[in-house]
Each structure stands twice: as structure tokens, then as C-alpha cells.
Design an enzyme around this catalytic site. Structure first.
Site, PDB file in Angstrom:
ATOM      1  N   HIS A 125       3.363   6.872  -6.856  1.00  0.00           N
ATOM      2  CA  HIS A 125       2.645   8.084  -7.264  1.00  0.00           C
ATOM      3  C   HIS A 125       3.586   9.300  -7.162  1.00  0.00           C
ATOM      4  O   HIS A 125       3.530  10.203  -7.991  1.00  0.00           O
ATOM      5  CB  HIS A 125       1.433   8.256  -6.332  1.00  0.00           C
ATOM      6  CG  HIS A 125       0.326   9.116  -6.880  1.00  0.00           C
ATOM      7  ND1 HIS A 125      -0.777   9.432  -6.127  1.00  0.00           N
ATOM      8  CD2 HIS A 125       0.141   9.721  -8.075  1.00  0.00           C
ATOM      9  CE1 HIS A 125      -1.588  10.207  -6.848  1.00  0.00           C
ATOM     10  NE2 HIS A 125      -1.064  10.390  -8.028  1.00  0.00           N
ATOM     11  N   HIS A 135       0.837  -1.208   0.000  1.00  0.00           N
ATOM     12  CA  HIS A 135       0.000   0.000   0.000  1.00  0.00           C
ATOM     13  C   HIS A 135       0.876   1.264   0.000  1.00  0.00           C
ATOM     14  O   HIS A 135       0.722   2.137  -0.851  1.00  0.00           O
ATOM     15  CB  HIS A 135      -0.915  -0.016   1.237  1.00  0.00           C
ATOM     16  CG  HIS A 135      -1.797   1.188   1.363  1.00  0.00           C
ATOM     17  ND1 HIS A 135      -3.120   1.177   0.973  1.00  0.00           N
ATOM     18  CD2 HIS A 135      -1.553   2.449   1.810  1.00  0.00           C
ATOM     19  CE1 HIS A 135      -3.638   2.384   1.180  1.00  0.00           C
ATOM     20  NE2 HIS A 135      -2.702   3.169   1.695  1.00  0.00           N
ATOM     21  N   GLU A 136       1.781   1.328   0.952  1.00  0.00           N
ATOM     22  CA  GLU A 136       2.616   2.525   1.053  1.00  0.00           C
ATOM     23  C   GLU A 136       3.533   2.658  -0.158  1.00  0.00           C
ATOM     24  O   GLU A 136       3.846   3.766  -0.593  1.00  0.00           O
ATOM     25  CB  GLU A 136       3.438   2.513   2.354  1.00  0.00           C
ATOM     26  CG  GLU A 136       2.592   2.496   3.633  1.00  0.00           C
ATOM     27  CD  GLU A 136       1.513   3.579   3.685  1.00  0.00           C
ATOM     28  OE1 GLU A 136       1.676   4.629   3.034  1.00  0.00           O
ATOM     29  OE2 GLU A 136       0.501   3.354   4.375  1.00  0.00           O
ATOM     30  N   HIS A 166       1.712   4.505  -2.860  1.00  0.00           N
ATOM     31  CA  HIS A 166       1.818   5.966  -2.697  1.00  0.00           C
ATOM     32  C   HIS A 166       3.186   6.452  -3.176  1.00  0.00           C
ATOM     33  O   HIS A 166       3.308   7.500  -3.805  1.00  0.00           O
ATOM     34  CB  HIS A 166       1.672   6.345  -1.218  1.00  0.00           C
ATOM     35  CG  HIS A 166       0.267   6.298  -0.684  1.00  0.00           C
ATOM     36  ND1 HIS A 166      -0.778   6.949  -1.288  1.00  0.00           N
ATOM     37  CD2 HIS A 166      -0.258   5.692   0.421  1.00  0.00           C
ATOM     38  CE1 HIS A 166      -1.890   6.755  -0.584  1.00  0.00           C
ATOM     39  NE2 HIS A 166      -1.601   5.988   0.458  1.00  0.00           N
TER      40      HIS A 166
HETATM   41 ZN    ZN Z   1      -2.892   5.225   2.013  1.00  0.00          ZN
END
Ligand code: ZN
Length: 673
Positions: free
Chosen positions: A471, A464-465, A468
Site C-alpha cells: 500500500h 499481512h505486514e 501494508h
Molecule cells: Zn495491519
């Protein structure tokens, strides 16, 4: 000697020289940087030249560089290595910074210049990126109330101050209710409780100076107690206290605060020209307006409720065997659900754990990023702000892309949870720079010489991290203000939640989920169990969440209710809320919505993102599979590289050819066949 924060850093990749910065450098550097920023703003305002894009909007973006150099290393430390001294500094800095930025956004002469540029926007010949920058800067001022004058401006200021006070009281009341309530347990009451919970209850008893173990209203105690205690009368007592936090009556009661907050928010929205607060809030989100949020939530509500009611029947039948008459109650659900989970998905955590080695999971995330986007990662022999932090250079086709920092282990000075932040964001203007991105997690550190192992949830968090981080790292925009994750709140979790899907791709686990001792890949049966257990009790989880999100929306879309509790009851009645499921956060406990503005009219955004990530991953599945190169290229081109330089809905449509639908989410949650 010059302050090392403000002198040229002269380090590889211009990374903050943490080894040269002492805690005592921050406060003087901050003072100097604030003064410099004020001087820059004053110079913009004092210009003789008529306002234009360069001398006003671009100059504004370029201001505050020194402040950035002080604050980005400081905030990295304040989250991940917050010693008591740094916490003290943070308490000193926050009101100062709040005041500094509030003064800039309320500076009438500065706003007049921004407004003047905005008013002649059509004659400026700006390209898309500059036009977007002007639009965002102007909008930011207007939403902060800069366009208001006289009595209206005074009222706006008073409302903001009162809301800040109410938000703090709301949080503190809740903490006080949670700290004050406890239930003593006799030795016989420990029946059926797992060892970790007994230990935690004893520790809580000691901390409170009680003679024996206690259950408190802390989530980490009450939830497992409701899950494991066979003592129905104790479960009832604890549950009733838990769902009544913030509504015990007396000084800590949050109900009147909630009503006042809602009324003030409505007034604030109306001062800014909006019909109500939800319209004001959603105006800058991908959802755009309340109707879109309501439609999404209702599309999910019916299938979730159907599933929850079917589960309720199963659990009620189990309870009947224990002599419980009629349908189960709120204090029964978790207990019987836990029993059912054991019967249907018995996962042996101990057997599972050796398959998730931290180093292999990092390698898996890097490998997926390589196959999808061609990124390569090489670890550098370098230290950052803490000896546990690992430093990687990210390249593509031999060209530098970013620096990625991995700070994976828990420590006493790190706040809980996991997050991704940019110590430096990609930008061309005001300064050309490449990103420095950090992933912070709280995984248990192994004893020296042993391999670090993760739970399946930990591995998901890592992915998940890292989503990010992608991105940020793949960002390719002109203006720093819209770089990377600087996007609408209901869009920001798309890249992160989307990347979690690659952890579930069988060929990824086949290659990287190997046993720490034998090196064998995870057996298929075990993998199926892991994936199957992920959707367990999803009806309950979806119903408790969606109910809270709908209440949040109803509170803000329309006239503010004078009695929020009555309004809440009315909405739940209309929805046909299953009687044994409480809202995930009832009004007096709904800190997301009442402690501050962050998630007010925005609690839906978790599910909004999940709808998109399910739908976006389906694009890969419909094409050539999880690593389809064309879909990956389109994901980078249309979403990951664009930050907030284009409206989120537009970006999604460019990627998918249409807006997302809920089908993939319902399938992913196991709520439809
Ligand atoms: Zn998040």
C-alpha cells in the site's frame, strides 16, 4: 559540527545515515526543528497577501520538514530498537510534541487563513487532488475544535485534558488489577498443564516472591490455564477474576471512569455540531454513520450466534461425560474446546514448522508481488538501523519504486507485535520523494548457522505486514498527507488482510512451503489440516468480538448512559448473548475504547476490513484466479495507488463495481455452508 540529522544526508536513496547519528543528536535536533516549524507557521500567518491555496494550504504542508527528518528515524528506533536511553528520550519528546501540535491546531490566526481559503473553494479552480487536500486540512482543524471561540473553546480544551487524564487512569487501573491478582498453585494443581505453561507459572511465582507457581491475569498465563486445567473449581476462580478486571471495587475500579468518559465525549461531539459521539467519529470513516456499522455487525451476529450455540451443545455433551450438569459455564468453554480441537484437528506443530522457512516466505511474498504488480526486489549490501535489518531495492521495469526494509527477528529492544511503517512516504508535493518502508516482526532468531523457521501464524503476519508495505510502495498520489496507508481507520487493514489470502493459495505453498531439510513441498493432507484448523471455534471468537463491537457502538450512538454496566447488560440481553461466552472486552476492561480515542466507536473496524478483504479476494476467484492480471491492475489502480486521495467507499466501488457484502466473510469464517 552540524547535527547529522539536519545536515544534508548525502546517502544512497537519501536514507537516514543511522551510522552517523548518535542518540545525543536527537534532543538538540528536535529543539531546532520545533523552532524552525514555529517560524514557518508564523511566516504563513504574517503574510500580507490574501490567503490562497499556495500561500496557506500548500505552505502549511511544506512546513515542518526538519521535524520530519528528526522524527522519522527516531520513531523507527523507538519502536524497533528502543534502548533505555531512547525510551527516556521518547518520554521527554511525547508531551513536547503533543503540546506543539495542539498549539498549531488552536492557532486562531492560522485557522482564519485556512477558513478563508475553504470559504472560497469554489472559485479557486482546484483539481481533484488539491481540492481533497484543502477539504482534509480544513476538516482536521474543525474537528480539533479550531472553529470554536470563547467559552466553548475553553470547554473543549478542558474536556480534552480531562479525557487524557481519564484514559491514562483507565489503563493504569487495569494494569494494577492484572498485576495485583494471582492464584497460588500447589504441585497437584499443575495436573494436565503443558510444560510451557508450568514453566511460565513458576517464573511468575518467582517474580511475585511466592513459594510456588502462580496464575496471574496476564493473557499469556490465564488463557492457556483455562484451556488446559482439568480442575474446574480453579478455572472458575481464575475466570471470575479475569472477567472482573477493572471492576474489583475500590481505587482501581473503572466503572465510574467509563461513565464520565462517555459523557464528556458526547459533550465534545455536541460542541462540534454532531448529534452524538458515534456520528462525529464515523463521519470520517468509510462506514460513515452508525446505521451502516450496526447493519454489518448484525448481519454477522445471527450466523455467528447460531454456530456458537451449536458448538455449546457439543461442548456441553463432552462436559456431561465429566459429570458437569446442565450447560457449560464461561470457565468451561476453552477447556472443552481445546479437547475438541485435539480430537478434530490434531496439528503436529513440530512436523509443520520445517515447511515455513523465513527466507522462503519472504521470497513467496516477493513472488506474489511480482506476479500481481510486476515489482522486483533485489537485496542491497547495506546496513540500516540494526545489523538484523535487510535492505531491498524495489523496481518495476528497471525503474526505482521504493526501498523495503525487513526487520524480522525479535530482540529485547523491540516492542512486541508486528507493524509496517514508512520512514518516508511517496509524494510529489510538498517534495517529490519515493517511499522507504519497513516491516517489523518478532520472529524467533535461530542459533547461528541454522535456518529461521516460522509458525503458520508467523507466516500470515509476514504476509499481512507486506500487504501494508505494498500500500505504501505502490502509492501514487500528489500530497504526502494522503500517501499510502494514510486512509480511514476502517479501510487501512484492507490491503494487509487481503494479501494474507495469497499465503493460502495452493500453488504458492506448493512452491515455497518446502521442507527445510528434504526440500519436499508440504503434503496436501497437512495443508488441508492447516487451513481447516484456522476456522476452529469461530462461533465463539465471532460472538465475543461482535458483542464488544456492538456495545462500543451503543455506548456512543445516543445519549451517554449514566450507568454503562446496566446499559451493557440490557444490550446483551436483547442480543441473546450465549451465557457461556463473555464479551471479548467487557466495559471495565475495554482499553481499546476507554484508554484513548483510537478505537472508540471504532472497534467494529477489524470486522469491516475483514468483510472487504474476503469480498475483494472473491473478485480474483470470480475472474481468472488469484493472479488474474486485470483484477490485479484494477486493485493497484483503484485502491493501492490511491492512498487517501479519494474517499474509501468510492475507491472500493471503483474496484468492485459495488460496496462489499458479508457473504464472503461468513463463508471464510465457516459460519455458513
Ligand atoms: Zn495491519
Amino acid at each position: 559540527m552540524t547535527n547529522p540529522l539536519l545536515a544534508p544526508w548525502d546517502t544512497p536513496f537519501d536514507l537516514p545515515p543511522f551510522d552517523r547519528i548518535s542518540d545525543e543528536d536527537y534532543a538538540p535536533a528536535l529543539e531546532e526543528a520545533l523552532a524552525a516549524h514555529n517560524a514557518e507557521i508564523a511566516a504563513i500567518v504574517a503574510q500580507e497577501a490574501a490567503p490562497d491555496f499556495e500561500n496557506t494550504i500548500a505552505a502549511l504542508e511544506a512546513s515542518g520538514e526538519a521535524l520530519d527528518r528528526v522524527l522519522s528515524p527516531f520513531f523507527a528506533l523507538a519502536g524497533a530498537d528502543a534502548t533505555p536511553r531512547r525510551q527516556e528520550l521518547q518520554r521527554e519528546f511525547s508531551p513536547k510534541l503533543a503540546k506543539h501540535f495542539a498549539e498549531i491546531s488552536a492557532n486562531p490566526d492560522l485557522y482564519a487563513r485556512v477558513r478563508a481559503v475553504w470559504d472560497k473553494r469554489d472559485e479557486l479552480g482546484l483539481d481533484d487532488q488539491d481540492a481533497r487536500q484543502l477539504f482534509l486540512v480544513h476538516r482536521g482543524y474543525v474537528r480539533a475544535g479550531a472553529a470554536l471561540t470563547g467559552a466553548e473553546a475553553d470547554r473543549m480544551k478542558a474536556i480534552k485534558e480531562r479525557l487524557a487524564v481519564l484514559g491514562t487512569s483507565f489503563t493504569q487501573n487495569l494494569l494494577k488489577d492484572e498485576a495485583d491478582w494471582s492464584m497460588d498453585l500447589a504441585e497437584a494443581d499443575l495436573e494436565g498443564l503443558p510444560e510451557f505453561l508450568v514453566d511460565a507459572a513458576r517464573a511468575a511465582g518467582e517474580e511475585k516472591g511466592r513459594p510456588g507457581p502462580v496464575i496471574t491475569l496476564s493473557r499469556s498465563l490465564i488463557v492457556p490455564f483455562l484451556q488446559f486445567s482439568p480442575r474446574r473449581e480453579l478455572r472458575e476462580k481464575a475466570w471470575k477474576a479475569w472477567v472482573s478486571r477493572g471492576a474489583f471495587g475500590g481505587e482501581t475500579d473503572n466503572r465510574a471512569i467509563a461513565a464520565e468518559v462517555l459523557a464528556l465525549r458526547e459533550e465534545r461531539a455536541k460542541l462540534l455540531g454532531y448529534e452524538n459521539f458515534a456520528r462525529y467519529k464515523l463521519d470520517t470513516e468509510m462506514a460513515g454513520e452508525p446505521a451502516a456499522v450496526r447493519a454489518l455487525l448484525m448481519d454477522v451476529w445471527e450466523p455467528a450466534k447460531r454456530q456458537a450455540l451449536a458448538d455449546q451443545d457439543v461442548l456441553s455433551a463432552m462436559a456431561a461425560e465429566d459429570g458437569v450438569n446442565g450447560p457449560i459455564e464461561g470457565w468451561d468453554w476453552r477447556y472443552y474446546a481445546e479437547k475438541r480441537r485435539k480430537e478434530e484437528h490434531d496439528l503436529d506443530e513440530a512436523a509443520l514448522k520445517p515447511y515455513f522457512q523465513l527466507d522462503k516466505m519472504i521470497a513467496a511474498a516477493f513472488d506474489c508481488a511480482n506476479r500481481l504488480f510486476g515489482l522486483e526486489f533485489s537485496e542491497l549490501d547495506m546496513t540500516s538501523y540494526h545489523p538484523d535489518v535487510r535492505v531491498f531495492e524495489v523496481t518495476r521495469d528497471g525503474k526505482h519504486v521504493a526501498i523495503f526494509l525487513g526487520d524480522y527477528f525479535a530482540r529485547g529492544t523491540k516492542r512486541s507485535g508486528a507493524w509496517c511503517s514508512a520512514i518516508r512516504s511517496q509524494a510529489v508535493r510538498p517534495r517529490e520523494q519515493t517511499p522507504v518502508v519497513v516491516n517489523v516482526c518478532n520472529f524467533a532468531k535461530p542459533p547461528k548457522g541454522r535456518v529461521a523457521l516460522l509458525s503458520y501464524d508467523d507466516a500470515r503476519t509476514l504476509f499481512h505486514e507486506f500487504g501494508h508495505a505494498l500500500h505504501q510502495m505502490l502509492s501514487d498520489v500528489r500530497w504526502e498527507g494522503v500517501s499510502g496507508t494514510s486512509v480511514a481507520r476502517d479501510f487501512v487493514e484492507l490491503p494487509s488482510q487481503l494479501f494474507e489470502h495469497w499465503l493460502e493459495v495452493p500453488e504458492v505453498l506448493q512452491k515455497f512451503a518446502t521442507h527445510a531439510e528434504t526440500g519436499e513441498p508440504m503434503p496436501k493432507a497437512m495443508l488441508d489440516k492447516v487451513l481447516g484448523a484456522a476456522n476452529f471455534d469461530m462461533g465463539f471468537q465471532t460472538v465475543e468480538y461482535v458483542a464488544s463491537a456492538l456495545i462500543d457502538l451503543e455506548f456512543h450512538d445516543g445519549a451517554a448512559p449514566t450507568d454503562p454496566m446496566a446499559r451493557q447488560a440490557e444490550v446483551l440481553e436483547k442480543l441473546g448473548m450465549p451465557s457461556a461466552i463473555p464479551m471479548r472486552h467487557a466495559t471495565p476492561q475495554f482499553a481499546h475504547v476507554f484508554s484513548g480515542d483510537g478505537y472508540s466507536s471504532g472497534y467494529y473496524s477489524y470486522m469491516w476490513s475483514e468483510v472487504m478483504d474476503a469480498d475483494a479476494f472473491a473478485a480474483f476467484e470470480e475472474a481468472g484466479g488469484a493472479f488474474d492480471p486485470e483484477v490485479a491492475a484494477s486493485l493497484e489502480e483503484n485502491i493501492l495507488s490511491k492512498g487517501g486521495s479519494v474517499e474509501a467507499a468510492e475507491l472500493y466501488e471503483r474496484f468492485r463495481g459495488r460496496l462489499p457484502g458479508v457473504e464472503a466473510l461468513l463463508k471464510g469464517r465457516g459460519l455458513v455452508a
